[in-house]
Scaffold this motif. Sequence first.
Motif, PDB file in Angstrom:
ATOM      1  N   GLY A  39       0.815  -1.216   0.000  1.00  0.00           N
ATOM      2  CA  GLY A  39       0.000   0.000   0.000  1.00  0.00           C
ATOM      3  C   GLY A  39       0.841   1.256   0.000  1.00  0.00           C
ATOM      4  N   ALA A  40       1.910   1.257   0.814  1.00  0.00           N
ATOM      5  CA  ALA A  40       2.789   2.431   0.864  1.00  0.00           C
ATOM      6  C   ALA A  40       3.523   2.629  -0.451  1.00  0.00           C
ATOM      7  N   LEU A 189      -3.963  -2.986   3.454  1.00  0.00           N
ATOM      8  CA  LEU A 189      -3.493  -2.411   2.195  1.00  0.00           C
ATOM      9  C   LEU A 189      -4.250  -1.135   1.858  1.00  0.00           C
ATOM     10  N   VAL A 190      -5.571  -1.160   2.048  1.00  0.00           N
ATOM     11  CA  VAL A 190      -6.386   0.017   1.721  1.00  0.00           C
ATOM     12  C   VAL A 190      -6.015   1.184   2.628  1.00  0.00           C
ATOM     13  N   LEU A 191      -5.874   0.892   3.925  1.00  0.00           N
ATOM     14  CA  LEU A 191      -5.534   1.945   4.872  1.00  0.00           C
ATOM     15  C   LEU A 191      -4.151   2.515   4.580  1.00  0.00           C
ATOM     16  N   SER A 192      -3.201   1.647   4.242  1.00  0.00           N
ATOM     17  CA  SER A 192      -1.853   2.091   3.929  1.00  0.00           C
ATOM     18  C   SER A 192      -1.820   2.901   2.636  1.00  0.00           C
ATOM     19  N   LEU A 193      -2.622   2.511   1.652  1.00  0.00           N
ATOM     20  CA  LEU A 193      -2.707   3.256   0.391  1.00  0.00           C
ATOM     21  C   LEU A 193      -3.069   4.715   0.639  1.00  0.00           C
ATOM     22  N   VAL A 194      -3.957   4.938   1.597  1.00  0.00           N
ATOM     23  CA  VAL A 194      -4.453   6.287   1.857  1.00  0.00           C
ATOM     24  C   VAL A 194      -3.549   7.041   2.829  1.00  0.00           C
ATOM     25  N   LEU A 195      -3.181   6.388   3.942  1.00  0.00           N
ATOM     26  CA  LEU A 195      -2.492   7.091   5.020  1.00  0.00           C
ATOM     27  C   LEU A 195      -1.000   7.289   4.767  1.00  0.00           C
ATOM     28  N   ALA A 196      -0.322   6.265   4.256  1.00  0.00           N
ATOM     29  CA  ALA A 196       1.142   6.352   4.117  1.00  0.00           C
ATOM     30  C   ALA A 196       1.576   7.548   3.259  1.00  0.00           C
ATOM     31  N   PRO A 197       0.985   7.777   2.083  1.00  0.00           N
ATOM     32  CA  PRO A 197       1.416   8.932   1.284  1.00  0.00           C
ATOM     33  C   PRO A 197       1.144  10.262   1.969  1.00  0.00           C
ATOM     34  N   PHE A 198      -0.008  10.373   2.655  1.00  0.00           N
ATOM     35  CA  PHE A 198      -0.312  11.628   3.328  1.00  0.00           C
ATOM     36  C   PHE A 198       0.659  11.888   4.476  1.00  0.00           C
ATOM     37  N   ALA A 199       1.081  10.822   5.151  1.00  0.00           N
ATOM     38  CA  ALA A 199       1.978  10.978   6.299  1.00  0.00           C
ATOM     39  C   ALA A 199       3.405  11.278   5.878  1.00  0.00           C
ATOM     40  N   THR A 200       3.800  10.855   4.678  1.00  0.00           N
ATOM     41  CA  THR A 200       5.214  10.953   4.295  1.00  0.00           C
ATOM     42  C   THR A 200       5.447  11.818   3.063  1.00  0.00           C
ATOM     43  N   GLU A 201       4.662  11.651   2.024  1.00  0.00           N
ATOM     44  CA  GLU A 201       4.898  12.368   0.773  1.00  0.00           C
ATOM     45  C   GLU A 201       4.424  13.818   0.827  1.00  0.00           C
ATOM     46  N   LEU A 202       3.213  14.032   1.368  1.00  0.00           N
ATOM     47  CA  LEU A 202       2.616  15.367   1.274  1.00  0.00           C
ATOM     48  C   LEU A 202       3.425  16.444   2.014  1.00  0.00           C
ATOM     49  N   PRO A 203       3.922  16.175   3.247  1.00  0.00           N
ATOM     50  CA  PRO A 203       4.689  17.229   3.927  1.00  0.00           C
ATOM     51  C   PRO A 203       5.922  17.668   3.154  1.00  0.00           C
ATOM     52  N   GLU A 204       6.642  16.712   2.556  1.00  0.00           N
ATOM     53  CA  GLU A 204       7.874  17.095   1.859  1.00  0.00           C
ATOM     54  C   GLU A 204       7.582  17.868   0.580  1.00  0.00           C
ATOM     55  N   LYS A 205       6.369  17.744   0.039  1.00  0.00           N
ATOM     56  CA  LYS A 205       6.044  18.486  -1.171  1.00  0.00           C
ATOM     57  C   LYS A 205       5.758  19.952  -0.883  1.00  0.00           C
ATOM     58  N   ALA A 206       5.851  20.342   0.387  1.00  0.00           N
ATOM     59  CA  ALA A 206       5.828  21.774   0.706  1.00  0.00           C
ATOM     60  C   ALA A 206       6.976  22.494   0.012  1.00  0.00           C
ATOM     61  N   ASN A 207       8.069  21.750  -0.273  1.00  0.00           N
ATOM     62  CA  ASN A 207       9.174  22.319  -1.059  1.00  0.00           C
ATOM     63  C   ASN A 207       8.649  22.921  -2.355  1.00  0.00           C
ATOM     64  N   SER A 208       7.838  22.138  -3.069  1.00  0.00           N
ATOM     65  CA  SER A 208       7.310  22.592  -4.355  1.00  0.00           C
ATOM     66  C   SER A 208       6.426  23.818  -4.184  1.00  0.00           C
ATOM     67  N   PHE A 209       5.625  23.831  -3.137  1.00  0.00           N
ATOM     68  CA  PHE A 209       4.728  24.958  -2.885  1.00  0.00           C
ATOM     69  C   PHE A 209       5.523  26.248  -2.739  1.00  0.00           C
ATOM     70  N   PHE A 210       6.596  26.209  -1.939  1.00  0.00           N
ATOM     71  CA  PHE A 210       7.397  27.411  -1.700  1.00  0.00           C
ATOM     72  C   PHE A 210       8.220  27.794  -2.924  1.00  0.00           C
ATOM     73  N   TRP A 211       8.660  26.811  -3.692  1.00  0.00           N
ATOM     74  CA  TRP A 211       9.407  27.120  -4.910  1.00  0.00           C
ATOM     75  C   TRP A 211       8.519  27.832  -5.932  1.00  0.00           C
ATOM     76  N   VAL A 212       7.264  27.408  -6.036  1.00  0.00           N
ATOM     77  CA  VAL A 212       6.337  28.091  -6.947  1.00  0.00           C
ATOM     78  C   VAL A 212       6.130  29.527  -6.492  1.00  0.00           C
ATOM     79  N   ARG A 213       6.005  29.719  -5.204  1.00  0.00           N
ATOM     80  CA  ARG A 213       5.841  31.077  -4.669  1.00  0.00           C
ATOM     81  C   ARG A 213       7.011  31.966  -5.062  1.00  0.00           C
TER      82      ARG A 213
END
Length: 264
Positions: A39-40, A189-213
């Motif tokens: 799932g992750a 698997l279903v729970l990991s599919l949803v939770l794992a990316p939000f817990a790990t991927e989404l915070p680090e993509k703040a990089n992209s948010f600030f770079w666009v700014r």
Amino acid sequence: GQGAVGSLLAAVAPALAESLIPVVAIIGGEEGSDDVAVGAIVGAPLLLATIAMALVGLAAVIYRDRRRQALPLDVHAPPLQRDLAFFMGCFVVALLLGLGAPKALQVVGAVALVCAYGAYVAWTLRHSGEVESTEELKPLILDTTRSDPPTMKTVVVQLVVALGAIVGGAHIFVEQVLHVADSAGLEPLVLSLVLAPFATELPEKANSFFWVREGKDSLALGNITGALVFQSTIPMAVGLAFTSWKLDSYSIIAGCLALAGGLV
């Protein structure tokens, strides 16, 4: 160059957290841990190709008045197209190998994916694009009581503490996903599919948010497309080699949505 910074350094350096979740789950060997790992692994590209891409567009809208290029994204398209094509090709191979392929073939596929990422890294470094001017960065210091450069001992302590926190966090995450799935009667698997990316991927993509700014659109999108390439090769290779890698309908749907996001 910006291509290497966005697609390699910014994309891969923070990827240790989500990459360790399947590794910790596999090593733990508890019932359902294989499902958490799968799932992750499949969930990360799904979030990157959909929500993370949407955040780049949203940031451009929010900060259009302070960006020199206003609303349009100022990017060099060929590297991004290359990344997305590479991601979709490797991801399709990994998905197909999860539809009942013999284990020996899956192991061969894992080796091929690792080699493919090595080739991608070499190509990106040779065609890394324009080199940005050096900017003053504040040092990341563990011991703030000292003004002189840190000793090797302090550096090692900082590294061990950081790695320990990541590994410990991954271990707690896997345990809690299995516990919550059991309590709620859900598939791990279903729970990991949803939770794992939000817990790990989404915070680090703040990089992209600030770079666009800041108007650094190539870095922002390269951060995401480079992470897509990494997630479709190295973690996929771990799944192919060390789990049963028998994908169910949820994983296939998530994979198809990730491919659709990349295509769009």
